[in-house]
Design an enzyme around this catalytic site. Structure first.
Site, PDB file in Angstrom:
ATOM      1  N   HIS A 159       3.533   9.301  27.128  1.00 45.93           N
ATOM      2  CA  HIS A 159       3.908   9.793  28.584  1.00 45.93           C
ATOM      3  C   HIS A 159       3.353   9.756  29.763  1.00 45.93           C
ATOM      4  O   HIS A 159       1.963   9.708  29.669  1.00 45.93           O
ATOM      5  CB  HIS A 159       4.336  11.269  28.246  1.00 45.93           C
ATOM      6  N   LYS A 602      12.239  23.111  31.788  1.00 48.95           N
ATOM      7  CA  LYS A 602      13.051  22.498  33.023  1.00 48.95           C
ATOM      8  C   LYS A 602      14.491  23.007  33.091  1.00 48.95           C
ATOM      9  O   LYS A 602      15.215  23.295  34.301  1.00 48.95           O
ATOM     10  CB  LYS A 602      13.047  21.017  32.813  1.00 48.95           C
TER      11      LYS A 602
END
Length: 953
Positions: A159, A602
């Site tokens: 990532h 999120k």
């Protein structure tokens, strides 16, 4: 509500404040850090003067001084507005280099501080285990059983949050080594030594200044694999032998021998295997990465065996050897006569050295075979790690039988333990793909067969589940030997399965173990990938007397709050299906489940995310036990608090009781990898504390430490906190003006130009809204502007609601006696301490003025200012509530040294923020025609702020 006294005694150990920020926590070590940073800062100033001139150094000092003025940055903004682009580049580089040097110094003295302690984490954990065994509260048989299946597996992902290049990290590592060698703690014997080390330190700082911080191009998956291998090599050579030996001895001290074949520490990787949203990871790339990993891994084992050659000097003139070793050498002579002819004269009376020569020859042949893609030849090369371990075990058994137990349990056992940890490939590769990809491929196949009444895509989930479950029991292939024309997506899914089979055949059974299904929403998502795996011969439920087989396991990934809430029911559905249950049985009755922290945070905010993950673990634990399955949880944690980040040991201990049964996987992402593993001393501690937490949670935390009444009350309070926090967060992110505000007030759009990962920052085919933005840039962007919203927003409202309902005392009890809640608030507190809304306001004022006016009734100004006022109010509420629960008057009151460290960092971060704001305004005004120097300067500020804040993604 009163606190359970037993709970307080067992679960109220104070967390190490340094662990929450990677810094030191003692005044003595803080003084050493300051001295080291001052020394390196002086050397950086000298390098800056040499290369850029004294006037530039004077400008840097002027900028730093102006940043401290109480004028809200007005005069500094005027100064920076007149700075040209090349000068802006130098300013950004200077402050970035400062943070790089400050970080490595902190890491060095953090490792020193940890070594100052009388006992390490393993010793403390095993002391408690010994007490439990002596008291009869722990069954020896249970502890021994768990020791055999103990496994901590950090998984290095690709990532994109690591903004530092490896060449920069290499230089910083050498600077740390020199600073360490010239430390007052070590001392140098002569003035000439001090002078020499000082000069070399200056050389390395000069080299750092001359090194470009930015990547020229975006890294490929193979580059990311090399980066992971870089750290894994360091860990394997400088950390694992001693750490695993200490674990061995710790088990022995409590009378529980660690089995010879145990693998208490292994590593995983996603580089080259994570296909979800990354078109650059193809089947061909996966095989290329595996070949690359084996080059590194075999090189590592070769070096280890070469060291054994120097140590295993026992001669048959002095000692006797076992018949097993004699027989093994005879077989080696037949299989590898050229090795015998070459070494028999040198090692005729040194059988262990001769055996090592055969092992080295086979390792070389294995490396060549894998590079050329040739089949395995028994006796000539190794099919996999078990063959290597068999050769090493023959020597160990012979040494033990011949009174050579010190050597057998010393260098040879260290080699065996390390080999067990790294394998031939350093790390096991996980495969990850989105659930929709598998259904798309199956839809193409079924629609070509024409067996269904409606197209596959029109089947509801229960119908798909019934179809796929029945399909697993059939012996037919869906795809014949002459495949019909299929879409690229269908061909890609089938090609991936064939690639996995090729990889397992070529590299060995443990090279790929887990196939992770992103966005798993129901049982059919897992059955779909199982049917595709059957097409490649990877699994089968058994027939005609043949038992079921499964060469890989299937891992549901629960990423959103809705999926987390249904995780237990979904696992129950999977394990209730006879066909799938047979496959789990073929994998040793182990079911892996991955929990996603990023998207759930999120989606619903950090409070609801953390609480839903905690509850999901309880449900999964109970369902797995009911089905007689060992649950292996895989925690997909990011580096930042908003993506589940924080100290690994604390996170492991904060899990519900009984969820950890010896085996756990945890992602290591982005800048967390360099922060934890650049220095061997710090790598050792980070792995030790995580390993000790796994031992403690698996063996000593198998039953509730809380009475049912206390736990039920705390659950009710925590649910109220999470519900209020979620409502506030979701109302905030539902504002249609938020995405334009986020894109304007942060450098998230510019982040894509930083070339820090192979994976795109946005999901393809989206409409440009919040749902299209991946969690990593969502967190990274807020962090750059110092709002760091994902790590705290909603927490204050949730706590205030519980307090208003009369749960103030309960919240305090929860903080003092519940590891989950204390760890959660500790992470939130650290995020609040790193946020700075005064700096954030400058971003908002300068960069969001073009947004449309607010449409809120009775409000004036732009939508941006209205959003920021909401942020400011919730931030103040969260600070106030966290202080009330923790009993402090200011954030980090209980960690004054750490608070002072962050304040010092802020003094150097402020100029970078001011420069970034100025450059963002310039760059956006210029649009596509912006000067390359301007863009470069802007990217350097992103790099520098990331270095200054750490844990940014």
């Amino acid at each position: 509500m009163t606190t359970d006294r037993t709970t307080t005694a067992l679960d109220a150990r104070d967390p190490d404040p340094g662990a929450f920020a990677g810094g030191v926590s003692s005044g003595t070590r803080h003084a050493a850090v300051r001295a080291g940073v001052r020394r390196l800062g002086d050397l950086l100033g000298q390098a800056l003067t040499r290369h850029e001139g004294a006037d530039t150094l004077a400008l840097v000092e002027q900028v730093r001084a102006l940043a401290r003025r109480p004028d809200n940055g007005a005069e500094l903004a005027r100064l920076l507005a007149g700075v040209d682009d090349p000068t802006a580049i130098v300013l950004a580089r200077a402050f970035t280099a400062y943070f790089q040097l400050a970080n490595i110094t902190e890491q060095l003295y953090r490792s020193r501080e940890l070594s100052d302690r009388a006992q390490g984490p393993l010793a403390e954990t095993f002391a408690r285990m010994g007490d439990a065994l002596d008291a009869g509260t722990l069954e020896r048989e249970l502890a021994s059983s768990i020791a055999g299946r103990l496994e901590l597996r950090p998984v290095f992902t690709a990532h994109p949050t690591e903004a530092s290049r490896r060449s920069v990290l290499d230089t910083l590592r050498r600077i740390a080594d020199l600073l360490d060698a010239d430390s007052p703690d070590v001392g140098t014997s002569r003035p000439a030594d001090t002078e020499r080390l000082g000069r070399r330190l200056a050389e390395m700082v000069d080299i750092l200044w001359q090194t470009d911080e930015l990547r020229v191009e975006r890294p490929k998956p193979t580059d990311e694999a090399r980066s992971a291998a870089y750290y894994l090599e360091l860990i394997a050579t400088e950390v694992l032998p001693d750490l695993l030996e200490e674990l061995d001895l710790a088990f022995a001290r409590v009378g529980i021998p660690l089995p010879a074949g145990a693998r208490p520490l292994r590593f995983g990787s996603w580089a080259g295997g994570d296909r979800d949203g990354n078109p650059n990871v193809t089947p061909a790339v996966t095989l290329e990465v595996l070949t690359l990993q084996h080059e590194f891994g075999i090189r590592l084992l070769t070096s280890a065996v070469e060291r054994l050659v120097k140590e295993l000097t026992a001669s048959t003139r002095v000692v006797t050897v076992s018949e097993g070793l004699v027989a093994s050498l005879a077989a080696d002579r037949v299989a590898l006569p050229e090795v015998y002819e070459r070494y028999v004269r040198l090692n005729a009376e040194e059988p262990y050295r001769l055996k090592c020569s055969y092992i080295l020859a086979r390792l070389a042949a294995t490396r060549d075979r894998l590079a050329a893609g040739r089949p395995h030849v028994a006796g000539h090369d190794y099919a996999g790690l078990p063959d290597v371990l068999d050769d090493l075990a023959v020597m160990r058994a012979s040494l033990t039988a011949g009174d050579g137990s010190l050597v057998a349990d010393g260098p040879l056992q260290r080699m065996i333990r390390t080999a067990n940890a790294t394998g031939l490939a350093l790390a096991t590769l996980d495969i990850r793909e989105h659930a929709d990809k598998h259904h798309g491929a199956l839809g193409a196949l079924y629609d070509l067969l024409g067996e269904l009444d409606v197209p596959y895509a029109e089947l509801d989930r229960p119908a798909r589940r019934a179809l796929l479950s029945a399909e697993l029991t059939r012996r037919r292939p869906l795809l014949g030997s002459a495949p019909p024309p299929l879409s690229d997506g269908a061909l890609g899914a089938l090609d991936l399965m064939r690639t996995i089979r090729v990889a397992l055949d070529r590299f060995g059974a443990d090279v790929i173990e887990s196939y992770i299904v992103s966005m798993t929403r129901d049982v059919d998502d897992i059955l779909a990938v199982a049917v595709l795996a059957r097409e490649a011969g990877l699994v089968g439920v058994g027939f005609a007397g043949r038992p079921a087989w499964a060469r890989i396991g299937f891992v549901p990934l629960f990423e959103t709050v809705a999926e987390l809430r249904s995780a237990g029911a979904l696992l129950d559905g999977m394990l209730t299906d006879p066909s799938y249950r047979a496959l789990v049985g073929a994998r040793g009755d182990v079911q892996e489940v991955m929990l996603g922290y990023s998207d759930s945070s999120k989606d619903a905010g950090i409070t609801a995310s953390q609480w839903e993950i905690h509850k999901a673990q309880r449900d999964l634990r109970d369902i797995a036990r009911r089905h007689g399955v060992v649950l292996r949880l895989f925690h997909g944690r990011g580096g930042s608090v908003g993506r589940g980040g924080g100290p690994s040991g604390e996170a492991i201990m904060a899990q519900p009781f009984g969820t950890l049964d010896g085996s756990i996987k945890v992602t290591e992402q982005g800048e967390v990898i360099s922060d934890k593993y650049t220095l061997p001393q710090l790598a050792r501690h980070n792995l030790e504390i995580a390993l000790s937490a796994v031992v403690e949670a698996s063996i000593l935390h198998r039953s509730a430490r809380l009475s049912p009444a206390v736990l039920a009350g705390w659950d009710t309070t925590m649910q109220a906190v999470a519900d209020s926090a979620r409502e506030t967060y979701q109302a905030f992110v539902a504002n249609p003006a938020l995405v334009p505000f986020f894109l304007a007030a942060t450098p998230v759009e510019e982040l894509g130009n930083l070339n820090i990962g192979s994976r795109p920052s946005r999901r393809p085919g989206g409409s440009g809204g919040l749902a299209d933005l991946r969690a990593i840039p969502w967190v990274f962007g807020w962090t750059q502007s110092r709002i760091i919203l994902p790590g705290w927003f909603g927490v204050g409202t949730g706590l205030a609601a519980a307090r208003a309902a009369g749960a103030g005392d309960t919240l305090a009890d929860m903080y003092h006696s519940w590891h989950f809640f204390r760890t959660f608030l500790g992470n939130v507190q650290m995020t609040l301490a790193k946020s700075d809304l005064a700096i954030a306001e400058r971003y908002v004022t300068t960069l969001t003025s073009d947004l449309a006016p607010t449409s809120a009734p009775g409000a004036a100004g732009s939508a941006g200012s209205a959003i920021f006022e909401t942020i400011r109010a919730e931030h103040a509420r969260t600070v106030r509530e966290v202080l009330a629960v923790t009993g402090q008057r200011e954030l980090l009151e209980n960690a004054p040294t750490l608070r002072h460290t962050l304040e010092v960092r802020d003094a150097y971060l402020a100029p970078l923020h001011a420069l970034q704001i100025s450059l963002l305004a310039r760059s956006r005004a210029a649009g596509p025609d912006a000067d390359p120097h301007l863009r470069r300067a802007l990217l350097l500020t992103i790099n520098g702020i990331a270095a200054g804040l750490r844990n940014t993604g």
